[in-house]
Design an enzyme around this catalytic site. Structure first.
Site, PDB file in Angstrom:
ATOM      1  N   ILE A 192       0.822  -1.160   0.119  1.00 22.00           N
ATOM      2  CA  ILE A 192      -0.153  -0.006   0.012  1.00 22.00           C
ATOM      3  C   ILE A 192       0.810   1.266  -0.100  1.00 22.00           C
ATOM      4  CG2 ILE A 192      -1.576   1.511   1.373  1.00 22.00           C
ATOM      5  CD1 ILE A 192      -2.942  -1.386   2.259  1.00 22.00           C
ATOM      6  N   VAL A 245       9.649   4.830  13.993  1.00 23.67           N
ATOM      7  CA  VAL A 245       8.962   6.133  14.250  1.00 23.67           C
ATOM      8  C   VAL A 245       8.659   6.106  15.822  1.00 23.67           C
ATOM      9  CG1 VAL A 245       6.689   7.266  13.849  1.00 23.67           C
ATOM     10  CG2 VAL A 245       7.708   6.223  12.067  1.00 23.67           C
ATOM     11  N   ASP A 319      -9.218 -12.881   3.562  1.00 27.91           N
ATOM     12  CA  ASP A 319      -8.477 -12.087   4.464  1.00 27.91           C
ATOM     13  C   ASP A 319      -8.504 -12.336   6.026  1.00 27.91           C
ATOM     14  OD1 ASP A 319      -7.479 -10.429   2.507  1.00 27.91           O
ATOM     15  OD2 ASP A 319      -7.828  -8.360   3.140  1.00 27.91           O
ATOM     16  N   HIS A 451       5.828 -12.107 -31.524  1.00 27.31           N
ATOM     17  CA  HIS A 451       6.770 -11.161 -31.626  1.00 27.31           C
ATOM     18  C   HIS A 451       6.424  -9.764 -32.232  1.00 27.31           C
ATOM     19  CE1 HIS A 451      10.794  -9.290 -32.218  1.00 27.31           C
ATOM     20  NE2 HIS A 451      10.402  -8.672 -33.307  1.00 27.31           N
TER      21      HIS A 451
HETATM   22  P1  FAD Z   1     -13.239  -7.705   2.219  1.00 25.43           P
HETATM   23  O1  FAD Z   1     -13.124  -7.183   0.957  1.00 25.43           O
HETATM   24  O2  FAD Z   1     -12.598  -6.930   3.266  1.00 25.43           O
HETATM   25  O3  FAD Z   1     -14.718  -7.822   2.458  1.00 25.43           O
HETATM   26  C1  FAD Z   1     -15.207  -7.847   3.436  1.00 25.43           C
HETATM   27  C2  FAD Z   1     -16.741  -7.530   3.481  1.00 25.43           C
HETATM   28  O4  FAD Z   1     -17.512  -8.183   4.746  1.00 25.43           O
HETATM   29  C3  FAD Z   1     -17.012  -5.869   3.797  1.00 25.43           C
HETATM   30  O5  FAD Z   1     -17.838  -5.658   2.874  1.00 25.43           O
HETATM   31  C4  FAD Z   1     -17.312  -5.859   5.199  1.00 25.43           C
HETATM   32  O6  FAD Z   1     -18.177  -4.668   5.541  1.00 25.43           O
HETATM   33  C5  FAD Z   1     -18.317  -6.958   5.369  1.00 25.43           C
HETATM   34  N1  FAD Z   1     -18.489  -7.547   6.980  1.00 25.43           N
HETATM   35  C6  FAD Z   1     -17.569  -7.549   7.792  1.00 25.43           C
HETATM   36  N2  FAD Z   1     -17.919  -8.216   8.829  1.00 25.43           N
HETATM   37  C7  FAD Z   1     -19.383  -8.508   8.638  1.00 25.43           C
HETATM   38  C8  FAD Z   1     -20.555  -8.739   9.334  1.00 25.43           C
HETATM   39  N3  FAD Z   1     -20.384  -9.336  10.786  1.00 25.43           N
HETATM   40  N4  FAD Z   1     -21.560  -8.613   8.958  1.00 25.43           N
HETATM   41  C9  FAD Z   1     -21.949  -8.272   7.635  1.00 25.43           C
HETATM   42  N5  FAD Z   1     -20.782  -7.785   6.687  1.00 25.43           N
HETATM   43  C10 FAD Z   1     -19.572  -7.841   7.264  1.00 25.43           C
HETATM   44  N6  FAD Z   1      -5.713  -7.196  -3.534  1.00 25.43           N
HETATM   45  C11 FAD Z   1      -5.301  -7.737  -4.773  1.00 25.43           C
HETATM   46  O7  FAD Z   1      -5.462  -8.889  -4.882  1.00 25.43           O
HETATM   47  N7  FAD Z   1      -5.124  -6.804  -5.611  1.00 25.43           N
HETATM   48  C12 FAD Z   1      -4.861  -5.493  -5.304  1.00 25.43           C
HETATM   49  O8  FAD Z   1      -4.663  -4.824  -6.382  1.00 25.43           O
HETATM   50  C13 FAD Z   1      -5.152  -5.027  -4.148  1.00 25.43           C
HETATM   51  N8  FAD Z   1      -5.283  -3.625  -3.691  1.00 25.43           N
HETATM   52  C14 FAD Z   1      -5.434  -3.225  -2.429  1.00 25.43           C
HETATM   53  C15 FAD Z   1      -5.419  -1.822  -2.293  1.00 25.43           C
HETATM   54  C16 FAD Z   1      -5.790  -1.534  -1.344  1.00 25.43           C
HETATM   55  C17 FAD Z   1      -5.629   0.205  -0.872  1.00 25.43           C
HETATM   56  C18 FAD Z   1      -6.013  -2.310   0.119  1.00 25.43           C
HETATM   57  C19 FAD Z   1      -6.472  -1.686   1.089  1.00 25.43           C
HETATM   58  C20 FAD Z   1      -6.263  -3.521  -0.290  1.00 25.43           C
HETATM   59  C21 FAD Z   1      -5.887  -4.200  -1.536  1.00 25.43           C
HETATM   60  N9  FAD Z   1      -6.140  -5.522  -1.948  1.00 25.43           N
HETATM   61  C22 FAD Z   1      -5.787  -5.979  -3.161  1.00 25.43           C
HETATM   62  C23 FAD Z   1      -6.172  -6.363  -0.753  1.00 25.43           C
HETATM   63  C24 FAD Z   1      -7.689  -6.898  -0.824  1.00 25.43           C
HETATM   64  O9  FAD Z   1      -8.749  -5.782  -1.135  1.00 25.43           O
HETATM   65  C25 FAD Z   1      -8.344  -7.899  -0.058  1.00 25.43           C
HETATM   66  O10 FAD Z   1      -7.347  -9.080  -0.148  1.00 25.43           O
HETATM   67  C26 FAD Z   1      -9.611  -8.392  -0.398  1.00 25.43           C
HETATM   68  O11 FAD Z   1     -10.645  -7.211  -0.363  1.00 25.43           O
HETATM   69  C27 FAD Z   1     -10.063  -9.361   0.607  1.00 25.43           C
HETATM   70  O12 FAD Z   1     -11.220  -9.604   0.549  1.00 25.43           O
HETATM   71  P2  FAD Z   1     -12.378 -10.595   1.406  1.00 25.43           P
HETATM   72  O13 FAD Z   1     -13.632 -10.589   0.952  1.00 25.43           O
HETATM   73  O14 FAD Z   1     -11.694 -11.301   2.224  1.00 25.43           O
HETATM   74  O15 FAD Z   1     -12.742  -9.089   2.498  1.00 25.43           O
HETATM   75  P1  NAD Z   2       2.056  -4.795   3.947  1.00 26.95           P
HETATM   76  O1  NAD Z   2       2.442  -5.860   4.939  1.00 26.95           O
HETATM   77  O2  NAD Z   2       2.497  -4.995   2.664  1.00 26.95           O
HETATM   78  O3  NAD Z   2       3.411  -3.665   4.482  1.00 26.95           O
HETATM   79  C1  NAD Z   2       3.607  -3.072   5.444  1.00 26.95           C
HETATM   80  C2  NAD Z   2       4.931  -2.606   5.978  1.00 26.95           C
HETATM   81  O4  NAD Z   2       4.721  -1.659   7.086  1.00 26.95           O
HETATM   82  C3  NAD Z   2       5.817  -3.619   6.301  1.00 26.95           C
HETATM   83  O5  NAD Z   2       7.095  -3.167   5.248  1.00 26.95           O
HETATM   84  C4  NAD Z   2       6.273  -3.439   7.680  1.00 26.95           C
HETATM   85  O6  NAD Z   2       7.676  -3.742   7.556  1.00 26.95           O
HETATM   86  C5  NAD Z   2       5.916  -1.980   7.594  1.00 26.95           C
HETATM   87  N1  NAD Z   2       5.971  -1.788   9.069  1.00 26.95           N
HETATM   88  C6  NAD Z   2       5.248  -2.271   9.954  1.00 26.95           C
HETATM   89  N2  NAD Z   2       4.941  -1.548  11.008  1.00 26.95           N
HETATM   90  C7  NAD Z   2       5.840  -0.378  10.867  1.00 26.95           C
HETATM   91  C8  NAD Z   2       6.182   0.501  11.731  1.00 26.95           C
HETATM   92  N3  NAD Z   2       5.696   0.816  12.938  1.00 26.95           N
HETATM   93  N4  NAD Z   2       6.878   1.635  11.155  1.00 26.95           N
HETATM   94  C9  NAD Z   2       7.484   1.370   9.746  1.00 26.95           C
HETATM   95  N5  NAD Z   2       7.170   0.614   9.157  1.00 26.95           N
HETATM   96  C10 NAD Z   2       6.315  -0.317   9.489  1.00 26.95           C
HETATM   97  O7  NAD Z   2       0.873  -4.004   4.470  1.00 26.95           O
HETATM   98  P2  NAD Z   2      -0.077  -2.971   3.742  1.00 26.95           P
HETATM   99  O8  NAD Z   2       0.930  -2.082   2.669  1.00 26.95           O
HETATM  100  O9  NAD Z   2      -0.626  -2.257   4.702  1.00 26.95           O
HETATM  101  O10 NAD Z   2      -1.159  -3.833   2.865  1.00 26.95           O
HETATM  102  C11 NAD Z   2      -1.863  -4.688   3.588  1.00 26.95           C
HETATM  103  C12 NAD Z   2      -2.244  -5.900   2.688  1.00 26.95           C
HETATM  104  O11 NAD Z   2      -3.151  -5.410   1.855  1.00 26.95           O
HETATM  105  C13 NAD Z   2      -0.928  -6.527   2.151  1.00 26.95           C
HETATM  106  O12 NAD Z   2      -0.943  -7.676   3.013  1.00 26.95           O
HETATM  107  C14 NAD Z   2      -1.520  -6.859   0.799  1.00 26.95           C
HETATM  108  O13 NAD Z   2      -1.565  -8.231   0.560  1.00 26.95           O
HETATM  109  C15 NAD Z   2      -2.761  -6.148   0.458  1.00 26.95           C
HETATM  110  N6  NAD Z   2      -2.599  -5.351  -0.666  1.00 26.95           N
HETATM  111  C16 NAD Z   2      -2.498  -5.932  -1.779  1.00 26.95           C
HETATM  112  C17 NAD Z   2      -2.222  -5.143  -2.775  1.00 26.95           C
HETATM  113  C18 NAD Z   2      -1.880  -5.713  -4.251  1.00 26.95           C
HETATM  114  O14 NAD Z   2      -2.097  -6.850  -4.297  1.00 26.95           O
HETATM  115  N7  NAD Z   2      -1.301  -5.077  -5.381  1.00 26.95           N
HETATM  116  C19 NAD Z   2      -2.182  -3.763  -2.824  1.00 26.95           C
HETATM  117  C20 NAD Z   2      -2.508  -2.997  -1.649  1.00 26.95           C
HETATM  118  C21 NAD Z   2      -2.755  -3.966  -0.567  1.00 26.95           C
END
Ligand code: FAD
Ligand code: NAD
Length: 475
Positions: A192, A245, A319, A451
């Site tokens: 992120i 930090v 997740d 290619h």
């Molecule tokens: P979520 O997507 O978190 O969905 C869970 C849902 O359950 C939510 O709508 C929540 O409100 C609902 N919920 C929770 N508890 C309850 C409850 N008790 N009752 C009713 N509803 C509930 N992953 C990638 O593979 N590619 C990427 O490019 C990527 N980019 C990312 C960028 C960012 C900024 C972030 C934050 C994450 C990114 N991820 C990416 C990670 C990806 O978003 C997550 O791995 C994925 O969304 C997980 O899917 P999930 O269905 O497990 O949970």
């Molecule tokens: P991350 O685990 O990828 O990275 C967190 C980073 O923060 C690590 O490098 C860690 O060493 C560092 N860190 C932890 N505590 C710290 C501190 N106190 N001070 C300084 N550095 C510190 O987590 P993220 O970037 O928050 O992303 C969360 C999850 O979302 C990831 O596991 C990733 O799988 C998913 N995600 C996926 C995509 C993608 O697939 N393109 C994009 C965004 C997020």
């Protein structure tokens, strides 16, 4: 009489909504409960991925990359566009519109597949009963033959830098800035931190990223991480490794961040601070105490390889369980859980889950890193091919990076593929498919690649593993 379903899914992110659709395709009656609320207070299906993660971040990465290329690259192509200006409101409107279209699409998919989408909170009670509390209205009890828990994850907060949704923000708020911060601080150089740091750096912010670890991208192959570090620094990302930090104080105008690194105590003043130090499973009020569901010490729901919890008939996916927090991993677990409930055999091949970081250049990998293969003790060989030697990469003006293939010395099986370069996130699909079929480098060597294409770099890297690259001398 209470409602009853064959399957009740809690959570409609990419894990839960896919599980619900797959279960319905098997002919079962399915409800999917979801409580996501966007910042305007409106509900939308799709969870983190569609509303606040994968999709909006990629929308901004695309827009900011185009802005950057229009400013810095068009001239090279002989395209003169005059002053390139940024309309951040229009950029954000496009992002929001893409999110709206895709989240709205899930409602359509539910309808077409006869999944009952229920908006509100779901809670697993003992005996596979689910308490459903709508956003407005009385709670009701639903009987479920099977339950799939898919509640996702939420950003981890740092005690010394708590979110205030103004100056110290999480990744969701960082996708919705309505102006470009002059100086942006990011804690965490993870996926992120690097993706969002890139977005705002391309749009004009000075970006300082503070990473606690001494090395960048510890989960990637070291050769890839080394190219990545150089590229990001060239782009102006000021990445401080080994940064601990110690304090973050938000004031009216910005945040004073204090940290220690190898050069001693440091202080920076930033306008906004993004905290991106990982995510935690979101299981708040998800399971009643007597539901029988077990959490591990980090809060993940304990499951076996097939996503079965300790309670018969209750699965957990996405997740909230072990493994990488990736949308496609959660979706595949959803398919597996629904198939198993329907009595079919199904599994997820956790050895070949691709990862992609959507920076420029993109980073993508599947399988083991060279260090992991080395540690396993299995004799191996590697082959690399730089995009600088690719005709397609050259015409695209994107020659940074390379493809690296790692294979077993004994039977030539491909053990890992690591890419940093243009469209790495698309290219990795070939490697995933190859590894899913336990392909050897010879299989890839003998596969015809068009290619000029970027995929030729994979072909050449496979050839290089046997010192037979045709368009590059790497001995
Ligand atoms: P979520 O997507 O978190 O969905 C869970 C849902 O359950 C939510 O709508 C929540 O409100 C609902 N919920 C929770 N508890 C309850 C409850 N008790 N009752 C009713 N509803 C509930 N992953 C990638 O593979 N590619 C990427 O490019 C990527 N980019 C990312 C960028 C960012 C900024 C972030 C934050 C994450 C990114 N991820 C990416 C990670 C990806 O978003 C997550 O791995 C994925 O969304 C997980 O899917 P999930 O269905 O497990 O949970
Ligand atoms: P991350 O685990 O990828 O990275 C967190 C980073 O923060 C690590 O490098 C860690 O060493 C560092 N860190 C932890 N505590 C710290 C501190 N106190 N001070 C300084 N550095 C510190 O987590 P993220 O970037 O928050 O992303 C969360 C999850 O979302 C990831 O596991 C990733 O799988 C998913 N995600 C996926 C995509 C993608 O697939 N393109 C994009 C965004 C997020």
């Amino acid at each position: 009489m209470s409602k009853s379903f064959d399957v009740v899914v809690i959570g409609a992110g990419p894990a839960g909504y896919i599980a619900a659709i797959r279960a319905a395709q098997h002919g079962m009656t399915v409800a999917c409960i979801d409580e996501w609320q966007n910042k305007d207070g409106k509900h939308a299906f799709g969870g983190t991925c569609l509303n606040a993660g994968c999709i909006p971040s990629k929308a901004l990465l695309e827009s900011s990359e185009l802005f950057h290329r229009a400013k810095h690259e068009f001239k090279k192509h002989g395209i003169m566009v005059g002053a390139v200006e940024l309309d951040i409101a229009a950029m954000q409107k496009r992002r929001a519109s893409i999110v709206r279209q895709l989240t709205g699409g899930i409602g359509g998919l539910f309808k077409a597949n006869k999944v009952e989408g229920l908006v509100g909170h779901g809670k697993l009670l003992a005996g596979k009963k689910v308490e459903f509390t709508p956003a407005a209205g009385e709670a009701e009890i639903i009987d479920a033959r099977h339950v799939i828990l898919a509640p996702g994850s939420t950003p981890m907060e740092l005690k010394l830098a708590p979110f205030d949704d103004d100056r110290i923000v999480d990744s969701w708020s960082a996708l919705e800035f309505d102006e470009v911060p002059e100086h942006l601080g990011v804690i965490g150089a993870g996926i992120i931190g690097l993706e969002l740091g890139s977005v705002w750096a391309r749009l004009g912010s000075k970006v300082t990223v503070l990473e606690a670890m001494d090395e960048l991208l510890f989960m990637t192959d070291r050769d890839v991480a080394s190219v990545a570090g150089k590229e990001f620094r060239k782009q102006g990302l000021d990445i401080r490794l080994g940064a601990k930090v110690t304090s973050a104080k938000a004031g009216k105008k910005g945040v004073k961040v204090e940290f220690d690194d190898a050069s001693g105590e440091q202080v920076i003043d930033v306008d906004i601070l993004i905290v991106a130090v990982g995510r935690r499973p979101f299981t708040d009020d998800l399971c009643a105490e007597d539901s029988g569901i077990q959490l591990d010490e980090r809060g993940f729901i304990v499951v076996d390889d097939a996503c079965r919890t300790r309670v018969k008939g209750v699965f957990a996916i996405g997740d909230c369980v072990r493994g990488p927090m990736l949308a496609h991993k959660g979706s595949e677990e959803g398919v597996m859980a629904a198939d198993l409930i329907a009595g079919e055999s199904s599994e997820v091949n956790y050895d070949v889950v691709p990862s992609v970081i959507y920076t420029a250049p993109e980073i993508a990998w599947v399988g083991k890193t060279e260090d992991e293969v080395k540690a396993s003790g299995r004799p191996y060989k590697t082959g690399s091919f730089p995009f600088a030697a690719s005709g397609r990469a050259k015409v695209m003006e994107q020659t940074s990076g390379m493809v690296k293939v790692i294979a077993a010395k004994d039977d030539d099986e491909i053990l890992g593929v690591h890419i940093i370069g243009p469209m790495a996130g698309e290219l990795i699909a070939e490697a995933v498919l190859a590894m899913e079929f336990s392909a050897s480098t010879e299989d890839v060597q003998r596969t015809i690649h068009a290619h000029p294409s970027l995929a030729e770099a994979i072909h050449e890297a496979a050839l290089a593993a046997d010192n037979r690259a045709l368009n590059f001398v790497n001995r």
